[in-house]
Design an enzyme around this catalytic site. Structure first.
Site, PDB file in Angstrom:
ATOM      1  N   GLY A  85     -12.365   7.413   7.604  1.00 45.76           N
ATOM      2  CA  GLY A  85     -13.593   7.791   8.271  1.00 45.76           C
ATOM      3  C   GLY A  85     -14.283   6.661   9.016  1.00 45.76           C
ATOM      4  O   GLY A  85     -15.406   6.837   9.489  1.00 45.76           O
ATOM      5  N   THR A  86     -13.625   5.491   9.108  1.00 45.54           N
ATOM      6  CA  THR A  86     -14.232   4.346   9.785  1.00 45.54           C
ATOM      7  C   THR A  86     -13.275   3.830  10.858  1.00 45.54           C
ATOM      8  O   THR A  86     -12.104   4.195  10.887  1.00 45.54           O
ATOM      9  CB  THR A  86     -14.504   3.195   8.782  1.00 45.54           C
ATOM     10  OG1 THR A  86     -13.253   2.670   8.337  1.00 45.54           O
ATOM     11  CG2 THR A  86     -15.313   3.694   7.589  1.00 45.54           C
ATOM     12  N   SER A 107      -0.465  -3.992   5.887  1.00 41.48           N
ATOM     13  CA  SER A 107       0.104  -3.961   7.239  1.00 41.48           C
ATOM     14  C   SER A 107      -0.489  -5.028   8.149  1.00 41.48           C
ATOM     15  O   SER A 107       0.180  -5.506   9.062  1.00 41.48           O
ATOM     16  CB  SER A 107      -0.100  -2.577   7.858  1.00 41.48           C
ATOM     17  OG  SER A 107       0.666  -1.621   7.152  1.00 41.48           O
ATOM     18  N   PHE A 108      -1.721  -5.421   7.913  1.00 46.35           N
ATOM     19  CA  PHE A 108      -2.352  -6.457   8.727  1.00 46.35           C
ATOM     20  C   PHE A 108      -1.581  -7.775   8.634  1.00 46.35           C
ATOM     21  O   PHE A 108      -1.508  -8.537   9.586  1.00 46.35           O
ATOM     22  CB  PHE A 108      -3.805  -6.656   8.282  1.00 46.35           C
ATOM     23  CG  PHE A 108      -4.596  -7.571   9.167  1.00 46.35           C
ATOM     24  CD1 PHE A 108      -5.176  -7.101  10.333  1.00 46.35           C
ATOM     25  CD2 PHE A 108      -4.751  -8.908   8.838  1.00 46.35           C
ATOM     26  CE1 PHE A 108      -5.907  -7.945  11.160  1.00 46.35           C
ATOM     27  CE2 PHE A 108      -5.475  -9.760   9.656  1.00 46.35           C
ATOM     28  CZ  PHE A 108      -6.054  -9.277  10.822  1.00 46.35           C
ATOM     29  N   TRP A 124       0.831  -1.203   0.000  1.00 49.44           N
ATOM     30  CA  TRP A 124       0.000   0.000   0.000  1.00 49.44           C
ATOM     31  C   TRP A 124       0.867   1.256   0.000  1.00 49.44           C
ATOM     32  O   TRP A 124       1.950   1.275   0.567  1.00 49.44           O
ATOM     33  CB  TRP A 124      -0.886   0.022   1.244  1.00 49.44           C
ATOM     34  CG  TRP A 124      -2.086  -0.869   1.136  1.00 49.44           C
ATOM     35  CD1 TRP A 124      -2.105  -2.232   1.275  1.00 49.44           C
ATOM     36  CD2 TRP A 124      -3.417  -0.465   0.874  1.00 49.44           C
ATOM     37  NE1 TRP A 124      -3.371  -2.699   1.119  1.00 49.44           N
ATOM     38  CE2 TRP A 124      -4.214  -1.632   0.875  1.00 49.44           C
ATOM     39  CE3 TRP A 124      -4.029   0.759   0.659  1.00 49.44           C
ATOM     40  CZ2 TRP A 124      -5.580  -1.602   0.657  1.00 49.44           C
ATOM     41  CZ3 TRP A 124      -5.394   0.797   0.451  1.00 49.44           C
ATOM     42  CH2 TRP A 124      -6.155  -0.385   0.443  1.00 49.44           C
ATOM     43  N   HIS A 157     -11.777   1.170  10.927  1.00 53.90           N
ATOM     44  CA  HIS A 157     -10.802   0.263  10.306  1.00 53.90           C
ATOM     45  C   HIS A 157      -9.373   0.620  10.698  1.00 53.90           C
ATOM     46  O   HIS A 157      -8.547  -0.257  10.968  1.00 53.90           O
ATOM     47  CB  HIS A 157     -10.972   0.302   8.785  1.00 53.90           C
ATOM     48  CG  HIS A 157     -10.108  -0.661   8.047  1.00 53.90           C
ATOM     49  ND1 HIS A 157     -10.328  -2.022   8.039  1.00 53.90           N
ATOM     50  CD2 HIS A 157      -9.015  -0.460   7.274  1.00 53.90           C
ATOM     51  CE1 HIS A 157      -9.417  -2.614   7.304  1.00 53.90           C
ATOM     52  NE2 HIS A 157      -8.603  -1.684   6.823  1.00 53.90           N
ATOM     53  N   VAL A 167       2.190   1.423   6.100  1.00 55.16           N
ATOM     54  CA  VAL A 167       1.557   2.735   6.238  1.00 55.16           C
ATOM     55  C   VAL A 167       0.073   2.504   6.466  1.00 55.16           C
ATOM     56  O   VAL A 167      -0.585   1.836   5.667  1.00 55.16           O
ATOM     57  CB  VAL A 167       1.740   3.593   4.967  1.00 55.16           C
ATOM     58  CG1 VAL A 167       1.083   4.953   5.144  1.00 55.16           C
ATOM     59  CG2 VAL A 167       3.198   3.748   4.617  1.00 55.16           C
ATOM     60  N   ILE A 168      -0.430   3.057   7.564  1.00 54.24           N
ATOM     61  CA  ILE A 168      -1.861   2.972   7.858  1.00 54.24           C
ATOM     62  C   ILE A 168      -2.343   4.403   8.067  1.00 54.24           C
ATOM     63  O   ILE A 168      -1.923   5.078   9.010  1.00 54.24           O
ATOM     64  CB  ILE A 168      -2.133   2.119   9.111  1.00 54.24           C
ATOM     65  CG1 ILE A 168      -1.444   0.750   8.995  1.00 54.24           C
ATOM     66  CG2 ILE A 168      -3.643   1.950   9.312  1.00 54.24           C
ATOM     67  CD1 ILE A 168      -1.407  -0.036  10.297  1.00 54.24           C
ATOM     68  N   ILE A 169      -3.207   4.864   7.154  1.00 50.41           N
ATOM     69  CA  ILE A 169      -3.696   6.238   7.204  1.00 50.41           C
ATOM     70  C   ILE A 169      -5.142   6.230   7.691  1.00 50.41           C
ATOM     71  O   ILE A 169      -5.976   5.493   7.167  1.00 50.41           O
ATOM     72  CB  ILE A 169      -3.571   6.909   5.822  1.00 50.41           C
ATOM     73  CG1 ILE A 169      -2.095   6.922   5.381  1.00 50.41           C
ATOM     74  CG2 ILE A 169      -4.137   8.323   5.863  1.00 50.41           C
ATOM     75  CD1 ILE A 169      -1.860   7.452   3.979  1.00 50.41           C
TER      76      ILE A 169
END
Length: 156
Positions: A84-85, A56-57, A25, A87, A79-81
């Site tokens: 709106g949830t 990343s998971f 990602w 998640h 990278v985890i951005i």
């Protein structure tokens, strides 16, 4: 920036095998993180293997497999951005908790280079790209090598 006060780490890891496990990602950001990790690992004289994975998971399971199959350390990059949830919270917690568990269960270091950020600009600022304020790929790689050397010293 959170990097203020960070230590300068320089280690000779000759003889160590380090696997970089990196998410697919956010290509530009990941290329910066991988480039930084690669530079730090080359400077440390370690044998480098690179593996790209879906996201990343998946970092913990692949990191564990690398460590169980001969790697002395892993550098986990992702990278985890925030969106709106919820998640973001689930994936961030799973990656962080999972990588911590992998390090403890295997007794081998996992350099944590997973960016958990509110927006893309925060990630770009930490990716080690031209104009970035920090290089979390370098930091994660240096920490992994330094920790592997400490663990090796403790076994002597």
């Amino acid at each position: 920036m959170s990097g203020h006060g960070a230590p300068t780490i320089s280690s000779d890891g000759t003889g160590l095998k380090v696997t970089v496990v990196a998410s697919l990602w956010h290509t530009e950001i990941m290329n910066g993180l991988i480039g930084g990790a690669r530079r730090a690992l080359q400077a440390a004289n370690v044998e480098i293997t690179e593996v790209r994975i879906a996201g990343s998971f998946e970092l913990p399971v692949v990191a564990k497999a690398a460590l169980e199959n001969g790697a002395d350390a892993v550098v986990a990059l992702g990278v985890i951005i925030r969106g709106g949830t919820p998640h973001f919270e689930y994936v961030s917690a799973a990656a962080t908790d999972g990588l911590t568990r992998v390090a403890i269960e295997t007794g081998k270091p996992v350099g944590f280079g997973v960016l958990t950020v509110d927006d893309e600009q925060q990630a770009l600022d930490r990716a080690g790209l031209p104009g970035s304020k920090e290089d979390k790929g370098v930091e994660a790689a240096e920490a992994a090598v330094a920790t592997a050397l400490v663990l090796k010293q403790l076994k002597s």
